[in-house]
Design an enzyme around this catalytic site. Structure first.
Site, PDB file in Angstrom:
ATOM      1  N   SER A 117       0.831  -1.208   0.000  1.00  0.00           N
ATOM      2  CA  SER A 117       0.000   0.000   0.000  1.00  0.00           C
ATOM      3  C   SER A 117       0.868   1.261   0.000  1.00  0.00           C
ATOM      4  O   SER A 117       0.583   2.229  -0.709  1.00  0.00           O
ATOM      5  CB  SER A 117      -0.893   0.032   1.248  1.00  0.00           C
ATOM      6  OG  SER A 117      -1.807  -1.025   1.216  1.00  0.00           O
ATOM      7  N   ASP A 135      -6.885  -7.967   4.722  1.00  0.00           N
ATOM      8  CA  ASP A 135      -6.127  -8.865   3.832  1.00  0.00           C
ATOM      9  C   ASP A 135      -5.609 -10.107   4.568  1.00  0.00           C
ATOM     10  O   ASP A 135      -5.159 -11.060   3.928  1.00  0.00           O
ATOM     11  CB  ASP A 135      -4.966  -8.108   3.183  1.00  0.00           C
ATOM     12  CG  ASP A 135      -5.473  -7.051   2.207  1.00  0.00           C
ATOM     13  OD1 ASP A 135      -6.612  -7.188   1.721  1.00  0.00           O
ATOM     14  OD2 ASP A 135      -4.746  -6.079   1.950  1.00  0.00           O
TER      15      ASP A 135
HETATM   16  C1  S3P Z   1      -5.687  -1.366   0.052  1.00  0.00           C
HETATM   17  C2  S3P Z   1      -6.918  -1.336   0.660  1.00  0.00           C
HETATM   18  C3  S3P Z   1      -7.724  -2.536   0.917  1.00  0.00           C
HETATM   19  C4  S3P Z   1      -6.893  -3.797   0.801  1.00  0.00           C
HETATM   20  C5  S3P Z   1      -6.026  -3.793  -0.427  1.00  0.00           C
HETATM   21  C6  S3P Z   1      -5.055  -2.625  -0.370  1.00  0.00           C
HETATM   22  C7  S3P Z   1      -4.974  -0.095  -0.172  1.00  0.00           C
HETATM   23  O1  S3P Z   1      -8.775  -2.597  -0.034  1.00  0.00           O
HETATM   24  O2  S3P Z   1      -7.730  -4.933   0.799  1.00  0.00           O
HETATM   25  O3  S3P Z   1      -5.273  -4.991  -0.512  1.00  0.00           O
HETATM   26  O4  S3P Z   1      -3.757  -0.113  -0.438  1.00  0.00           O
HETATM   27  O5  S3P Z   1      -5.619   0.958  -0.085  1.00  0.00           O
HETATM   28  P1  S3P Z   1     -10.183  -1.815   0.183  1.00  0.00           P
HETATM   29  O6  S3P Z   1      -9.944  -0.369   0.148  1.00  0.00           O
HETATM   30  O7  S3P Z   1     -11.044  -2.269  -0.977  1.00  0.00           O
HETATM   31  O8  S3P Z   1     -10.702  -2.305   1.498  1.00  0.00           O
END
Ligand code: S3P
Length: 415
Positions: free
Chosen positions: A21, A305
């Protein structure tokens, strides 16, 4: 096929890849900033390379060398571009907000898995700022037309860091003030990075407000990803003792530690420090007999996750565990309620899928067997943990998808 043998004991010290992220955000935000940034310990897995490719297409100068990414921001973005986001939900959602604010035309698309994931959740909030974002029956390809944006208030019905970030990235190019709120606070890496890049921003609990901002480039060393570390942490809890080094422990990401507390897992946070505006620590986990747990909606965003892995741990815990409020799992790289349930059942565990989660009746041990990744990196890595802890081990079909977030996962496991 990847063959995984069971192990009586699993221990070791592990350096994990950089946070996915944070790497996405560092590449995207620096592409629109004034100056050159050097991002070290970056994740150069396939998803983050998708972000690099898109930002290059838009005109930023990006050089990838091992786990270092140098980004020179571009003052002007190029219009009429086709942006291939690969398998990456974070790329397509954040980038839709980013380009909506740049007064350009763009088409954003990806592979078949990405094309099945919901995009209205981004298009609708952006339209409140005056953006023109058309989806293809709610999915990618997504078409963004040039528009001048006007700040607005956006109250999200679901907690999603990707949607929140898309609104914030559009908001920093809009006239006036943009406020976004969410029911439970999701990961806040965008907010932390925007602040470090001198954006005009305020955070108040679950609400974030931004105004038009010129970003200053930000060099940083990315902490290791707690989502990648979690597989090695789980192996410590199941089979011995592990130490994961320099792991990001941002509280919006450490739900797995709260799940560990409930399961009764013994862990310690050592050598706490701050790196790139994010707290990190070394995490030591020791083998524990686990007890059943219950997780509900407000627990979910900070462990979203890790839920397939947490469900797997519950399959080894004493008693019946219940996970509810996790419907979002149905729209990840696979339908993770379905694929996690099948994974646990194929390993010989007892798991029932519900509409928004799981009921898992723990057993002292799981048999093992052959499993499918369903082309979902988190399912492949959860499966590998399950097989190592099982009686017979087994094989994983289509294991290559691990390269999305953890290119050398099986090498690290073999060490
Ligand atoms: C992420 C947010 C999450 C996560 C994804 C990465 C991000 O998704 O599941 O693997 O980097 O902002 P959502 O925003 O759909 O919950």
């Amino acid at each position: 096929m990847q063959i995984i043998k069971p192990r009586e004991y699993f221990d070791g010290e592990f350096e994990l890849p950089g946070d996915k992220s944070i790497t996405h955000r560092a590449v995207m935000l620096n592409s629109g900033a004034d100056g050159t940034a050097v991002i070290t310990n970056a994740l150069t897995g396939e998803d983050c390379l998708s972000t690099c490719r898109c930002m290059k297409t838009l005109g930023a100068d990006i050089q990838v060398d091992g786990t270092t990414i140098a980004v020179k921001g571009t003052p002007k973005f190029e219009s009429a571009k086709e942006l291939d986001c690969g398998n990456s939900g974070t790329t397509i959602r954040l980038l839709t907000g980013f380009v909506a604010g740049k007064n350009i035309t763009a088409k954003l698309y990806g592979d078949s898995s990405l094309s099945s994931r919901p995009m209205k959740r981004v298009a609708e909030p952006l339209s409140l700022l005056g953006a023109e974002v058309a989806t293809t029956e709610g999915h990618a390809p997504v078409f963004v037309a040039p528009k001048k944006l006007q700040g607005a208030r956006v109250d999200l019905a679901i907690s999603s860091a990707q949607v929140k970030s898309a609104v914030l990235l559009a908001g920093i190019s809009a006239d006036g003030e943009t406020t976004v709120s969410e029911p439970v606070k999701s990961r806040d890496h965008t907010e932390r990075m925007l602040l470090a890049m001198q954006a005009n921003m305020k955070v108040n609990g679950n609400e974030v407000t931004v105004k038009r901002s010129e970003l200053k480039s930000l060099s940083l060393c990315v902490p290791s990803d707690i989502s990648s570390a979690s597989y090695f942490m789980a192996l410590g809890a199941l089979k011995g003792e592990t130490l994961c080094k320099n792991v990001g422990i941002n509280p919006t990401r450490t739900g797995i530690l709260r799940a560990f507390d409930k399961l009764g897992v013994h862990y310690e946070l050592l050598n706490k420090r701050v790196s790139g505006g994010e707290e990190t620590a070394d995490i030591r986990v020791k083998k524990t007999n686990m007890r059943a747990i219950s997780l509900t909606a407000e627990d979910i965003p900070s462990m979203i996750d890790e839920l397939p892995l947490i469900a797997l741990l519950c399959a080894f815990a004493d008693g019946e565990s219940r996970i509810t409020g996790a419907k979002e799992l149905r729209v990840k790289e696979s339908d993770r309620i379905q694929t996690t349930t099948e994974l646990i059942q194929n390993l010989g565990g007892d798991c029932t899928a519900t509409e928004d989660g799981f009921i898992i009746r723990g057993k002292k041990s799981l048999t093992g067997g052959n499993i499918d990744s369903y082309l979902d990196h988190r399912i492949a890595m959860t499966g590998a943990v399950g097989l190592i802890a099982s009686k017979t081990g087994g094989a994983i079909k289509n294991p290559e998808c691990c390269a999305i977030s953890f290119p050398d996962f099986f090498e690290k496991l073999a060490k």
